[in-house]
Structures are given as C-alpha cells and as structure tokens.
Write a protein that holds these residues in place. Structure first.
Motif, PDB file in Angstrom:
ATOM      1  N   ASN A  68      -1.659   9.722   9.766  1.00  0.00           N
ATOM      2  CA  ASN A  68      -1.145   8.809   8.746  1.00  0.00           C
ATOM      3  C   ASN A  68      -1.515   7.365   9.078  1.00  0.00           C
ATOM      4  O   ASN A  68      -1.945   6.612   8.197  1.00  0.00           O
ATOM      5  CB  ASN A  68       0.377   8.927   8.634  1.00  0.00           C
ATOM      6  CG  ASN A  68       0.850  10.269   8.140  1.00  0.00           C
ATOM      7  OD1 ASN A  68       0.076  11.100   7.670  1.00  0.00           O
ATOM      8  ND2 ASN A  68       2.140  10.502   8.259  1.00  0.00           N
ATOM      9  N   GLN A  96      -7.087   2.415   7.299  1.00  0.00           N
ATOM     10  CA  GLN A  96      -8.341   2.461   6.535  1.00  0.00           C
ATOM     11  C   GLN A  96      -8.119   1.907   5.123  1.00  0.00           C
ATOM     12  O   GLN A  96      -8.912   1.104   4.634  1.00  0.00           O
ATOM     13  CB  GLN A  96      -8.874   3.887   6.483  1.00  0.00           C
ATOM     14  CG  GLN A  96     -10.172   4.016   5.727  1.00  0.00           C
ATOM     15  CD  GLN A  96     -10.647   5.461   5.663  1.00  0.00           C
ATOM     16  OE1 GLN A  96      -9.861   6.406   5.689  1.00  0.00           O
ATOM     17  NE2 GLN A  96     -11.953   5.637   5.573  1.00  0.00           N
ATOM     18  N   GLU A  97      -7.051   2.312   4.480  1.00  0.00           N
ATOM     19  CA  GLU A  97      -6.755   1.834   3.129  1.00  0.00           C
ATOM     20  C   GLU A  97      -6.502   0.326   3.099  1.00  0.00           C
ATOM     21  O   GLU A  97      -6.736  -0.326   2.082  1.00  0.00           O
ATOM     22  CB  GLU A  97      -5.546   2.588   2.555  1.00  0.00           C
ATOM     23  CG  GLU A  97      -5.846   4.035   2.255  1.00  0.00           C
ATOM     24  CD  GLU A  97      -4.643   4.819   1.765  1.00  0.00           C
ATOM     25  OE1 GLU A  97      -3.683   4.208   1.257  1.00  0.00           O
ATOM     26  OE2 GLU A  97      -4.658   6.066   1.890  1.00  0.00           O
ATOM     27  N   ALA A  98      -6.060  -0.229   4.221  1.00  0.00           N
ATOM     28  CA  ALA A  98      -5.780  -1.664   4.300  1.00  0.00           C
ATOM     29  C   ALA A  98      -7.000  -2.476   4.726  1.00  0.00           C
ATOM     30  O   ALA A  98      -6.940  -3.698   4.763  1.00  0.00           O
ATOM     31  CB  ALA A  98      -4.631  -1.907   5.271  1.00  0.00           C
ATOM     32  N   CYS A 134       7.215   0.772   0.733  1.00  0.00           N
ATOM     33  CA  CYS A 134       5.806   1.132   0.767  1.00  0.00           C
ATOM     34  C   CYS A 134       5.452   1.550   2.186  1.00  0.00           C
ATOM     35  O   CYS A 134       6.194   1.295   3.131  1.00  0.00           O
ATOM     36  CB  CYS A 134       4.919  -0.011   0.272  1.00  0.00           C
ATOM     37  SG  CYS A 134       5.041  -1.506   1.222  1.00  0.00           S
ATOM     38  N   LYS A 172      -0.145  -5.477   3.685  1.00  0.00           N
ATOM     39  CA  LYS A 172      -1.224  -6.322   4.191  1.00  0.00           C
ATOM     40  C   LYS A 172      -0.865  -7.759   3.848  1.00  0.00           C
ATOM     41  O   LYS A 172      -0.726  -8.103   2.676  1.00  0.00           O
ATOM     42  CB  LYS A 172      -2.549  -5.906   3.544  1.00  0.00           C
ATOM     43  CG  LYS A 172      -3.737  -6.681   4.025  1.00  0.00           C
ATOM     44  CD  LYS A 172      -5.068  -6.083   3.581  1.00  0.00           C
ATOM     45  CE  LYS A 172      -5.189  -5.932   2.092  1.00  0.00           C
ATOM     46  NZ  LYS A 172      -6.558  -5.614   1.649  1.00  0.00           N
ATOM     47  N   ASP A 217      -8.712  -0.476  11.092  1.00  0.00           N
ATOM     48  CA  ASP A 217      -8.830   0.837  11.712  1.00  0.00           C
ATOM     49  C   ASP A 217      -8.056   0.849  13.024  1.00  0.00           C
ATOM     50  O   ASP A 217      -7.469  -0.162  13.421  1.00  0.00           O
ATOM     51  CB  ASP A 217     -10.296   1.265  11.904  1.00  0.00           C
ATOM     52  CG  ASP A 217     -11.076   0.351  12.830  1.00  0.00           C
ATOM     53  OD1 ASP A 217     -10.563  -0.015  13.901  1.00  0.00           O
ATOM     54  OD2 ASP A 217     -12.216   0.007  12.481  1.00  0.00           O
ATOM     55  N   ILE A 241       0.850  -1.192   0.000  1.00  0.00           N
ATOM     56  CA  ILE A 241       0.000   0.000   0.000  1.00  0.00           C
ATOM     57  C   ILE A 241       0.883   1.237   0.000  1.00  0.00           C
ATOM     58  O   ILE A 241       1.798   1.365   0.808  1.00  0.00           O
ATOM     59  CB  ILE A 241      -0.938  -0.009   1.225  1.00  0.00           C
ATOM     60  CG1 ILE A 241      -1.854  -1.236   1.147  1.00  0.00           C
ATOM     61  CG2 ILE A 241      -1.745   1.280   1.314  1.00  0.00           C
ATOM     62  CD1 ILE A 241      -2.634  -1.520   2.402  1.00  0.00           C
ATOM     63  N   ARG A 242       0.614   2.146  -0.936  1.00  0.00           N
ATOM     64  CA  ARG A 242       1.349   3.412  -1.083  1.00  0.00           C
ATOM     65  C   ARG A 242       2.838   3.174  -1.313  1.00  0.00           C
ATOM     66  O   ARG A 242       3.688   3.594  -0.533  1.00  0.00           O
ATOM     67  CB  ARG A 242       1.122   4.338   0.103  1.00  0.00           C
ATOM     68  CG  ARG A 242      -0.278   4.916   0.145  1.00  0.00           C
ATOM     69  CD  ARG A 242      -0.367   5.996   1.205  1.00  0.00           C
ATOM     70  NE  ARG A 242      -1.701   6.544   1.252  1.00  0.00           N
ATOM     71  CZ  ARG A 242      -2.029   7.752   0.803  1.00  0.00           C
ATOM     72  NH1 ARG A 242      -1.121   8.537   0.297  1.00  0.00           N
ATOM     73  NH2 ARG A 242      -3.278   8.183   0.891  1.00  0.00           N
ATOM     74  N   GLN A 280      -5.163   6.727   8.314  1.00  0.00           N
ATOM     75  CA  GLN A 280      -5.397   6.662   6.873  1.00  0.00           C
ATOM     76  C   GLN A 280      -4.905   5.338   6.287  1.00  0.00           C
ATOM     77  O   GLN A 280      -5.599   4.693   5.504  1.00  0.00           O
ATOM     78  CB  GLN A 280      -4.726   7.837   6.172  1.00  0.00           C
ATOM     79  CG  GLN A 280      -4.864   7.837   4.665  1.00  0.00           C
ATOM     80  CD  GLN A 280      -6.293   8.042   4.203  1.00  0.00           C
ATOM     81  OE1 GLN A 280      -7.049   8.790   4.811  1.00  0.00           O
ATOM     82  NE2 GLN A 280      -6.688   7.374   3.136  1.00  0.00           N
ATOM     83  N   LEU A 281      -3.712   4.939   6.659  1.00  0.00           N
ATOM     84  CA  LEU A 281      -3.138   3.699   6.120  1.00  0.00           C
ATOM     85  C   LEU A 281      -3.939   2.478   6.550  1.00  0.00           C
ATOM     86  O   LEU A 281      -4.177   1.571   5.751  1.00  0.00           O
ATOM     87  CB  LEU A 281      -1.677   3.557   6.541  1.00  0.00           C
ATOM     88  CG  LEU A 281      -0.719   4.544   5.881  1.00  0.00           C
ATOM     89  CD1 LEU A 281       0.628   4.515   6.585  1.00  0.00           C
ATOM     90  CD2 LEU A 281      -0.578   4.263   4.392  1.00  0.00           C
TER      91      LEU A 281
END
Length: 143
Positions: free
Chosen positions: A65, A71-73, A26, A30, A76, A7-8, A68-69
């Motif tokens: 950060n 959440q993207e994965a 990155c 995950k 929470d 991710i990112r 946010q990360l």
C-alpha cells in the motif's frame, strides 16, 4: 489555489461498516514536496484483510500500500524520510521489522516503533505511518 492534494479519499462509513462512523479522510496528502500517508495496515485498497493472525503478511500488504500511494503521489520508497511502526504485541517486532526492512533496504529513514494496546480493528496487528518527499526531478525532468 489548494495548498495540498488529497489522494484516495474515502468515508469511514464504508471502510468501517462495523462502527458508527462518518468521517471524510484520505489515504495520502501531498503538500508541497512532502507526502504524508495515513497509517497503512494489512488491508488492501478493496478492504480485504491480508494475513489474518500473521503480522509479517500484514506488514507486507501495508508496504505494498505504501509503495502504491507514494507512486500515486509522485514519489517512491527511496524518498521515505520517516516511519512510525505500531505493533500490538512485542513478539511481532521481529517479523514486522524484517518485512518492512526488505522494502526499505538502503533507504535509511528515521524510524519510531511503538507497542500499542490496539489498533482501529482488532484483527490489525501492525500499522505503519510514513512521510516521504517528492524529488525535485522525476525521470530527469525538473519539477
């Protein structure tokens, strides 16, 4: 079939222009139902340092950060299982831990704290490393 998701992704050539680096990294990985975050500092995802000289403000940005990360994965803050917090001066402990504690109220992760001689950039006063899990159900749906 990949065993993990990155991710990112980024290259250190762009993120550390003041250093001669060329590493592919990155912000998060995950793997199964586990999320591993790269150490987060007071720099936003556009590379802007928030809180020059202010450990509390840097901790706040680092936790933004983290949120946010995760959440993207697909996780929470409530699913954090371990944190490691690095500070460059023992006098920063109270400010950093008060700020991160606001974000982790009621979560009860295991935690390690270290005082270190320095971090990746001299302006960074703190860094937090996080491991979280992805719940078996998200919004009532089985995974």
């Amino acid at each position: 079939m990949p065993t993990h998701t990155r991710i990112r992704m980024f290259n250190t050539r762009e993120t550390y222009p003041n250093q001669s680096l060329d590493n592919d990294l990155c912000q998060a990985v995950k793997a199964g139902n586990t999320v591993y975050l790269r150490g987060q500092v007071g720099t936003d995802f556009n590379g802007k340092l928030i809180g020059l000289g202010d450990p509390r403000a840097q901790a706040e940005q680092a936790m933004k950060n983290v949120q946010q990360l995760l959440q993207e994965a697909g996780s929470d803050l409530s699913h954090i299982v371990k944190t490691t917090t690095y500070i460059t001066d023992p006098r920063f402990r109270e400010a950093v831990y008060q700020e991160t504690g606001k974000w982790l109220k009621g979560v009860f992760p295991i935690s390690t704290g270290l005082v270190v001689a320095g971090l990746g950039q001299p302006e960074w006063l703190m860094e937090i490393d996080v491991i979280a899990v992805i719940p078996d159900t998200v919004a009532g749906e089985a995974r």
